[in-house]
Motif scaffolding. Structure first.
Motif, PDB file in Angstrom:
ATOM      1  N   ARG A  33       0.853  -1.196   0.000  1.00  0.00           N
ATOM      2  CA  ARG A  33       0.000   0.000   0.000  1.00  0.00           C
ATOM      3  C   ARG A  33       0.883   1.238   0.000  1.00  0.00           C
ATOM      4  N   GLY A  34       0.276   2.389  -0.222  1.00  0.00           N
ATOM      5  CA  GLY A  34       0.972   3.659  -0.071  1.00  0.00           C
ATOM      6  C   GLY A  34       2.242   3.793  -0.889  1.00  0.00           C
ATOM      7  N   LEU A  35       3.280   4.305  -0.239  1.00  0.00           N
ATOM      8  CA  LEU A  35       4.550   4.553  -0.913  1.00  0.00           C
ATOM      9  C   LEU A  35       5.132   3.282  -1.525  1.00  0.00           C
ATOM     10  N   GLY A  36       5.088   2.185  -0.778  1.00  0.00           N
ATOM     11  CA  GLY A  36       5.688   0.951  -1.254  1.00  0.00           C
ATOM     12  C   GLY A  36       5.055   0.454  -2.536  1.00  0.00           C
ATOM     13  N   LEU A  37       3.740   0.522  -2.621  1.00  0.00           N
ATOM     14  CA  LEU A  37       3.042   0.075  -3.824  1.00  0.00           C
ATOM     15  C   LEU A  37       3.376   0.987  -5.001  1.00  0.00           C
TER      16      LEU A  37
END
Length: 240
Positions: A70-74
């Motif tokens: 999710r978020g930055l990682g995705l």
């Protein structure tokens, strides 16, 4: 006087002393050179790693993104695929939500091997399981991006140690377990997502600032060991 000197150097009126750099492994040569008393300027020992990543993402390698569900990682996972990655290991504490599942399906439809690990990076056994699984079932691991983190904001008077450990866990423990578990691997990059909070401070985020300061220090430690290490002091992101 210092301001005047900087202006003079910038304009070329004053030339800085020449510098001759020796890698730390050639310290003996550096001292021998200095002992001959023929050098002008400074003799420097450098601890920088000799091998620098050229920015190429390899299609036959695996890239681990922690906080990648999710978020930055995705967002970073999608960026890696755009640069040519075809094997991703995405690790996150929570199961991917509907939006993440849709993105992962799109990546797989593009021919990307996506391995999803619902594990807690602040737990040593969890990190070991992920690294062992990647080694057993995927191409060689060549890059790590640690983007995971949690917030528990509050002024120091209202903070207790449990609220600090909640925030320190993913960044301090997680970064160290990833560092320890990959020291023997030939990585092109090891990137940690730190924050400007560790440099500038941020109201109510003493625990967050401390956690990110550890990642900054770990990057220097890895570089001193001749390992790739980068800690990015991000500001706000507009995409998420």
């Amino acid at each position: 006087m210092l301001e005047q000197l900087i202006t003079a150097v910038d304009s070329g009126e004053v030339q800085p002393l020449p510098v001759q750099v020796f890698p730390i492994e050639e310290a003996t040569c550096a001292f021998t050179h200095m002992a001959h008393a023929k050098h002008i300027g400074k003799v420097i020992l450098s601890q920088q790693a000799n091998v620098q990543w050229d920015g190429t993402v390899q299609s036959d390698a695996t890239y681990l993104v922690v906080g990648g569900l999710r978020g930055l990682g995705l967002l970073v996972a999608q960026w890696l695929v755009e640069r040519g990655a075809r094997h991703l290991a995405l690790m996150g504490r929570s199961a991917p939500n509907e939006t993440a599942l849709t993105i992962l399906q799109v990546l797989e439809d593009q021919g990307v091997q996506v391995a999803v690990f619902q594990e807690d990076v602040s737990n040593a056994a969890s990190v070991a399981r992920v690294l062992d699984s990647v080694q057993a079932n995927m191409p060689p691991l060549r890059g790590v991006i640690h983007s995971a983190g949690v917030l528990d904001d509050g002024v120091l008077l209202h903070q207790d140690w449990s609220r600090f450990t909640h925030v320190l866990g993913p960044k301090v423990n997680g970064a160290w377990y990833l560092h320890s578990g990959t020291q023997g691997l030939h990585l092109d990059f090891f990137v940690m997502f730190s924050s400007a909070a560790s440099l500038l401070g941020s109201s109510g985020q003493g625990n967050h600032a401390a956690a990110n300061a550890f990642e900054d220090a770990l990057a220097y430690h890895r570089q001193a060991l001749g390992l790739p290490g980068l800690s990015i002091n991000w500001g706000a992101w507009s995409e998420i």
